[in-house]
Write a protein that holds these residues in place. Structure first.
Motif, mmCIF file in Angstrom:
data_model
loop_
_atom_site.group_PDB
_atom_site.id
_atom_site.type_symbol
_atom_site.label_atom_id
_atom_site.label_comp_id
_atom_site.label_asym_id
_atom_site.label_seq_id
_atom_site.Cartn_x
_atom_site.Cartn_y
_atom_site.Cartn_z
ATOM 1 N N LEU A 1 0.860 -1.176 0.000
ATOM 2 C CA LEU A 1 0.000 0.000 0.000
ATOM 3 C C LEU A 1 0.897 1.227 0.000
ATOM 4 O O LEU A 1 1.770 1.369 0.865
ATOM 5 C CB LEU A 1 -0.892 0.028 1.243
ATOM 6 C CG LEU A 1 -1.826 -1.163 1.483
ATOM 7 C CD1 LEU A 1 -2.579 -0.979 2.803
ATOM 8 C CD2 LEU A 1 -2.790 -1.343 0.334
ATOM 9 N N VAL A 2 0.696 2.100 -0.972
ATOM 10 C CA VAL A 2 1.488 3.324 -1.077
ATOM 11 C C VAL A 2 0.538 4.516 -1.018
ATOM 12 O O VAL A 2 -0.398 4.608 -1.806
ATOM 13 C CB VAL A 2 2.299 3.351 -2.385
ATOM 14 C CG1 VAL A 2 2.938 4.726 -2.591
ATOM 15 C CG2 VAL A 2 3.368 2.266 -2.374
ATOM 16 N N ARG A 3 0.777 5.394 -0.066
ATOM 17 C CA ARG A 3 -0.034 6.607 0.050
ATOM 18 C C ARG A 3 0.479 7.629 -0.959
ATOM 19 O O ARG A 3 1.677 7.899 -1.033
ATOM 20 C CB ARG A 3 0.066 7.174 1.458
ATOM 21 C CG ARG A 3 -0.724 8.447 1.669
ATOM 22 C CD ARG A 3 -2.205 8.191 1.822
ATOM 23 N NE ARG A 3 -2.551 7.801 3.186
ATOM 24 C CZ ARG A 3 -3.776 7.491 3.573
ATOM 25 N NH1 ARG A 3 -4.763 7.493 2.692
ATOM 26 N NH2 ARG A 3 -4.024 7.155 4.819
ATOM 27 N N SER A 4 -0.425 8.182 -1.765
ATOM 28 C CA SER A 4 -0.016 9.190 -2.741
ATOM 29 C C SER A 4 0.086 10.547 -2.062
ATOM 30 O O SER A 4 -0.494 10.765 -0.987
ATOM 31 C CB SER A 4 -1.007 9.245 -3.900
ATOM 32 O OG SER A 4 -2.198 9.903 -3.513
ATOM 33 N N PRO A 5 0.811 11.495 -2.660
ATOM 34 C CA PRO A 5 0.990 12.805 -2.017
ATOM 35 C C PRO A 5 -0.307 13.558 -1.776
ATOM 36 O O PRO A 5 -0.375 14.409 -0.884
ATOM 37 C CB PRO A 5 1.883 13.557 -3.013
ATOM 38 C CG PRO A 5 2.639 12.487 -3.723
ATOM 39 C CD PRO A 5 1.667 11.346 -3.862
ATOM 40 N N THR A 6 -1.362 13.284 -2.558
ATOM 41 C CA THR A 6 -2.622 14.009 -2.401
ATOM 42 C C THR A 6 -3.613 13.300 -1.476
ATOM 43 O O THR A 6 -4.758 13.725 -1.341
ATOM 44 C CB THR A 6 -3.285 14.225 -3.773
ATOM 45 O OG1 THR A 6 -3.449 12.967 -4.426
ATOM 46 C CG2 THR A 6 -2.442 15.150 -4.639
ATOM 47 N N GLY A 7 -3.184 12.186 -0.842
ATOM 48 C CA GLY A 7 -4.051 11.497 0.101
ATOM 49 C C GLY A 7 -4.749 10.277 -0.455
ATOM 50 O O GLY A 7 -5.490 9.608 0.255
ATOM 51 N N GLY A 8 -4.536 9.966 -1.719
ATOM 52 C CA GLY A 8 -5.078 8.749 -2.299
ATOM 53 C C GLY A 8 -4.252 7.536 -1.908
ATOM 54 O O GLY A 8 -3.331 7.620 -1.085
ATOM 55 N N LEU A 9 -4.554 6.412 -2.519
ATOM 56 C CA LEU A 9 -3.883 5.163 -2.170
ATOM 57 C C LEU A 9 -3.601 4.370 -3.429
ATOM 58 O O LEU A 9 -4.467 4.246 -4.306
ATOM 59 C CB LEU A 9 -4.775 4.341 -1.228
ATOM 60 C CG LEU A 9 -4.150 3.085 -0.603
ATOM 61 C CD1 LEU A 9 -3.057 3.473 0.391
ATOM 62 C CD2 LEU A 9 -5.227 2.249 0.095
ATOM 63 N N ARG B 1 4.545 7.522 -0.373
ATOM 64 C CA ARG B 1 5.057 6.932 0.859
ATOM 65 C C ARG B 1 4.553 5.490 1.023
ATOM 66 O O ARG B 1 3.343 5.230 0.984
ATOM 67 C CB ARG B 1 4.584 7.776 2.048
ATOM 68 C CG ARG B 1 5.182 7.425 3.390
ATOM 69 C CD ARG B 1 4.450 8.189 4.492
ATOM 70 N NE ARG B 1 4.390 9.627 4.240
ATOM 71 C CZ ARG B 1 5.336 10.476 4.635
ATOM 72 N NH1 ARG B 1 6.394 10.041 5.290
ATOM 73 N NH2 ARG B 1 5.201 11.767 4.378
ATOM 74 N N LEU B 2 5.480 4.566 1.223
ATOM 75 C CA LEU B 2 5.094 3.193 1.529
ATOM 76 C C LEU B 2 4.377 3.176 2.872
ATOM 77 O O LEU B 2 4.926 3.559 3.895
ATOM 78 C CB LEU B 2 6.330 2.288 1.581
ATOM 79 C CG LEU B 2 6.085 0.833 2.010
ATOM 80 C CD1 LEU B 2 5.135 0.128 1.043
ATOM 81 C CD2 LEU B 2 7.407 0.070 2.118
ATOM 82 N N VAL C 1 -4.460 4.522 6.504
ATOM 83 C CA VAL C 1 -4.603 3.314 5.701
ATOM 84 C C VAL C 1 -5.197 2.169 6.510
ATOM 85 O O VAL C 1 -6.035 1.420 6.022
ATOM 86 C CB VAL C 1 -3.233 2.914 5.124
ATOM 87 C CG1 VAL C 1 -3.310 1.532 4.488
ATOM 88 C CG2 VAL C 1 -2.785 3.932 4.086
ATOM 89 N N HIS C 2 -4.815 2.018 7.761
ATOM 90 C CA HIS C 2 -5.283 0.866 8.529
ATOM 91 C C HIS C 2 -6.750 0.983 8.917
ATOM 92 O O HIS C 2 -7.311 0.055 9.487
ATOM 93 C CB HIS C 2 -4.412 0.650 9.772
ATOM 94 C CG HIS C 2 -4.379 1.824 10.700
ATOM 95 N ND1 HIS C 2 -5.423 2.169 11.505
ATOM 96 C CD2 HIS C 2 -3.408 2.726 10.940
ATOM 97 C CE1 HIS C 2 -5.103 3.226 12.232
ATOM 98 N NE2 HIS C 2 -3.895 3.598 11.898
ATOM 99 N N ASP C 3 -7.394 2.129 8.601
ATOM 100 C CA ASP C 3 -8.825 2.252 8.850
ATOM 101 C C ASP C 3 -9.662 1.700 7.706
ATOM 102 O O ASP C 3 -10.878 1.771 7.741
ATOM 103 C CB ASP C 3 -9.209 3.730 9.052
ATOM 104 C CG ASP C 3 -8.810 4.229 10.424
ATOM 105 O OD1 ASP C 3 -8.476 3.386 11.268
ATOM 106 O OD2 ASP C 3 -8.822 5.442 10.632
#
Length: 308
Positions: A113-121, A168-169, A291-293
């Protein structure tokens, strides 16, 4: 026993502070073609975009000597061995649809799971056997980055509001992943259906009939975003339900005017008129949780070591 993809193996070896030239070389060395994209952005710097991606170390090193701050683009699908479910948060909050797909058992088997800079995934899966073409499910706020597509990978970064934000990983699955049934996921997110015909509301001109406005828009070839925004504002003012407007406008999508762009513009029109996200369901004012939510997605681990 199944093994992790080469992408996940390399990604687990460095942190978000890894120098971009070194990370690009490591991906290429592991057999994943890469290409440079604009520093702080997503546009390719090569003439043919992701078609120029290569595993040639000499070429990769040459590119990043010339553009040391270039972000790292990677073709998805068979070329790299991974496909990516891209969960968006602009226009339509894709986290809702992703949770629903998880409950239906359609998005299990991810590796990273990688979080994108704008808050997506970005949710990474092994590509499996055979091609899985890229697609968009604009109503759901989710895209598939598969064959004939590409993704920006960590440790790339974007400039958002003047500040630097990383890809971000967020988590690694404790076990190797398995291939995604992308066709089943697309059908679940965007089931084929004819647009609903709405009774016209007090006008013989078709001004408040979303299908007639969509037909008009489909014949336009210039300034389509501006015209779509105007049409969306008109429909919002006349009380046409957001979902009906979106269903109609998505029928005019083209390769250069995609579902995601349409969904964002329709949501912006409704938000302009109504002033909140209550009509475009969970629009971009609704921020996703951590992410864990994501409703019982198992938490993996994030490596603590960084590549200096």
């Amino acid at each position: 026993m199944a093994a992790r993809t080469a992408f996940t193996t390399v990604l687990a070896g460095f942190g978000e502070d890894a120098p971009l030239p070194i990370a690009a070389r490591l991906f290429a060395q592991a057999g994943m073609p890469v290409f440079p994209c604009a520093p702080g952005g997503k546009n390719p710097l090569t003439e043919h975009g992701f078609h120029d991606a290569t595993t040639s170390l000499a070429q990769v090193e040459s590119w990043w000597r010339r553009f040391p701050a270039a972000n790292i683009g990677m073709p998805t699908g068979v070329a790299s061995g991974v496909v990516v479910v891209d969960v968006d948060v602009h226009g339509v909050n894709g986290y809702d649809a992703f949770r629903q797909a998880r409950r239906a058992g359609l998005v299990n088997g991810w590796e990273a799971l990688v979080r994108s800079p704008t808050g997506g995934l970005h949710v990474y899966y092994p590509s499996g056997n055979g091609e899985q073409p890229s697609w968009q499910a604009g109503r759901a706020g989710i895209d598939l980055r598969g064959d004939r597509g590409y993704i920006i990978v960590p440790p790339s970064r974007r400039i958002i509001g003047g500040a630097t934000a990383w890809y971000r990983l967020a988590s690694l699955s404790p076990t190797p992943g398995r291939a995604l049934d992308a066709a089943a996921l697309r059908t679940f997110l965007d089931p084929p259906r004819p647009p609903r015909r709405l009774q016209e509301r007090g006008s013989s001109s078709g001004r408040t009939d979303p299908l007639k406005l969509a037909k008009w828009l489909g014949g336009e070839r210039t300034d389509r975003n501006h015209k779509l925004f105007w049409a969306s504002c008109v429909l919002a003012e006349e009380g046409v339900p957001y979902r009906d407007a979106l269903d109609a406008m998505l029928t005019v999508s083209q390769p250069d005017f995609g579902q995601r762009e349409i969904a964002r513009t329709v949501a912006s029109g409704y938000k302009r008129i109504h002033g909140d996200a209550s009509h475009p369901r969970n629009a971009d004012t609704a921020r996703p949780g951590p992410v864990h939510d994501l409703d019982a997605i198992p938490e993996g681990r994030v490596p603590s070591r960084g590549l200096r």
